[in-house]
Design an enzyme around this catalytic site. Sequence first.
Site: not given
Ligand code: GAR
Length: 195
Positions: A15-16, A68, A94-96, A110, A112
């Site tokens: 969605s992001n 990795r 994934r951790i990079l 990123n 968060h």
């Molecule tokens: C989002 O809330 C993003 O902030 C989070 O995963 C979700 C992905 O949603 N990311 C993390 O937790 C990274 N540490 P989306 O696929 O709908 O964008």
Amino acid sequence: MSRKRVAVLISGRGSNMAALIEAAKAVDYPAEIALVLSNVPGAGGLAVAAAEGIATATVDHRAYGRDREAFERAMQAVLEAQRIDIVCLAGFMRILTPWFVGRWEGRMINIHPALLPAYKGLDTHARALADGATEHGATVHFVTPGMDEGETILQEAVPVLPGDTAESLARRVLEVEHRIYPQALRMIATEYTLL
Ligand code: GAR
């Protein structure tokens, strides 16, 4: 104006990613979404991106076992083939390694779902509620080798409401995410153009 070529890395519904695609349709947006790359075959966001006419790729981390860097070298080859300037992690789980992060220093960001440095890692909404936090939120930051560390670009808080569940809080935080991620990418792409 030459628009920066952006790759969005996803693992799920995206969605992001969709919010970034929408924002990049504006004529004055300084970046175009040139590629959506997933480490999960069939991730929901891939179909959304393809329907928008955006190139998609899958690099399945499971094919590389514990190596990795081999996984990341495969991603790097796709990113270079697409002449990518900026990488946006959007629910990329994934951790990079320092190797990959080093290749993209200052050019990888990123999102968060927390007010970093609070609540790095997973299950941020449930942890904030369990602590009785009065506010929560989302952060866009540069990626550095430490997980969910790196300089903040934009951050916005949402109040925790009486009766909030992890799901209701996550929904409100997600609305913020969809607003601040395109803003942060605009800032980075503009700054990078001026360098
Ligand atoms: C989002 O809330 C993003 O902030 C989070 O995963 C979700 C992905 O949603 N990311 C993390 O937790 C990274 N540490 P989306 O696929 O709908 O964008």
